[in-house]
Design an enzyme around this catalytic site. Structure first.
Site, short mmCIF file in Angstrom:
data_model
loop_
_atom_site.label_atom_id
_atom_site.label_comp_id
_atom_site.label_asym_id
_atom_site.label_seq_id
_atom_site.Cartn_x
_atom_site.Cartn_y
_atom_site.Cartn_z
N GLY A 268 0.89 -1.23 0.12
CA GLY A 268 -0.04 0.09 -0.09
C GLY A 268 0.66 1.36 0.14
CB SER B 5 -7.53 8.85 8.66
OG SER B 5 -8.73 8.58 8.11
CE1 TYR C 232 -7.79 3.37 10.84
CE2 TYR C 232 -9.59 5.18 10.09
CZ TYR C 232 -8.32 4.54 9.67
OH TYR C 232 -7.39 4.88 8.91
#
Length: 306
Positions: free
Chosen positions: A25, A150, A175
């Site tokens: 990734g 994120s 998360y």
């Protein structure tokens, strides 16, 4: 304004870079581009076999690449300490890219040390690693730490009375909280580095919504429905991994990047697009939250920064 691309990465010869989660990734793309530009790259990975395969991939793309593989399980503080102890042979570290991460959609899980898996891996493991490697970074050439955030951090909240989500489990919220912790850490680290007069800078980045292997892994236990949903999501809602890696590559290599800066995609809701400077959430920027998270992280990991 011209879009930033990998062609803008300056020569990295003579520099040593550690990239966590570099076997696939975003981490693999980042490690490959650093190796192409002459950096000595250490792939810090949980699965050494997968890491060796990634190293071979990098060598194929960059035949002169100096790349090695080291075992690092961020879900184990013992593994983090072991990795840091072996770093003594490096003498110095110039770039630390805290890229690795996990996302789970099922029942609550914990690390080897009993931490909720998201927080333990995405934040606490990297907090401990960075602290233990800081003496080597202090000796580096234009040294910097890059932490991978994120867009999930923006609506998230850190509940210091239940950091581990023991009272009410919500995988998505856990998360997001772990990524908020990562973002808050990167910003607070920058404050502390500047206050101490350190040559190290702390920079942040997020990839938008990219085609990493985190989503397929998270849906792996949901059968054919999960596989179909994953395929649709990846094809319709994400950008290529190579594009998603640009913000962290810019954060890692841009000569004009400065401490506390945050890079992400330029498009709507920062989901995709060119790598530009973006803004963290108000909670991540709050010094009081940064101080509280720092104290909790030192207490939980047993790692105090010099």
């Amino acid at each position: 304004m011209t879009a930033w691309s990998t062609s803008d990465i300056p020569d990295q010869s003579g520099r040593t870079a550690i990239v966590t989660g570099a076997n696939s990734g975003l981490g693999l793309v980042t490690a490959t581009e650093l190796a192409r530009r002459g950096a000595r790259v250490i792939l810090a990975v949980r699965n050494v076999t997968s890491g060796e395969e990634a190293a071979d991939t990098i060598r194929s793309a960059a035949p002169r690449a100096e790349v090695s593989v080291r075992n690092l399980d961020l879900a184990s503080l013992a593994s983090v300490r072991s990795f840091a102890e072996h770093a003594a042979e490096l003498d110095r570290v110039d770039l630390l890219v805290n890229n690795a991460g996990v996302v789970i959609l099922g029942p609550r899980r914990t690390t080897a040390d009993g931490f909720e898996l998201h927080l333990g891996t995405n934040h606490l493991g990297h907090f401990a690693l960075t602290g233990l490697l800081l003496p080597f970074l202090e000796r580096g050439d234009r040294p910097r730490v890059v932490s991978l955030s994120s867009i999930s951090h923006k609506p998230a909240h850190l509940d210091f009375d239940d950091l581990m989500f023991e009272r009410r489990w919500d995988a998505s919220a856990a998360y997001g909280a772990s990524k908020l912790a990562t973002t808050t850490f990167g910003i607070e680290l920058d404050r502390r580095l500047r206050a101490s007069g350190s040559p190290v800078i702390s920079v942040l980045a997020h990839p938008g919504v990219s085609r990493s292997n985190l989503v397929p892994r998270a849906w792996a236990d949901r059968g054919w429905i999960g596989r179909i949903a994953t395929g649709l999501f990846l094809s319709l809602s994400t950008q290529p991994t190579e594009q998603g890696a640009l913000p962290q590559l810019r954060a890692t290599t841009a000569p004009d990047a400065h401490g506390g800066q945050f890079f992400g995609p330029s498009g709507r809701n920062e989901r995709r697009g060119d790598a530009i400077e973006v803004q963290a959430s108000d909670e991540a920027l709050d010094p009081r939250v940064g101080q509280q998270l720092w104290a909790a992280s030192e207490d939980l990991t047993g790692v105090s920064y010099p």
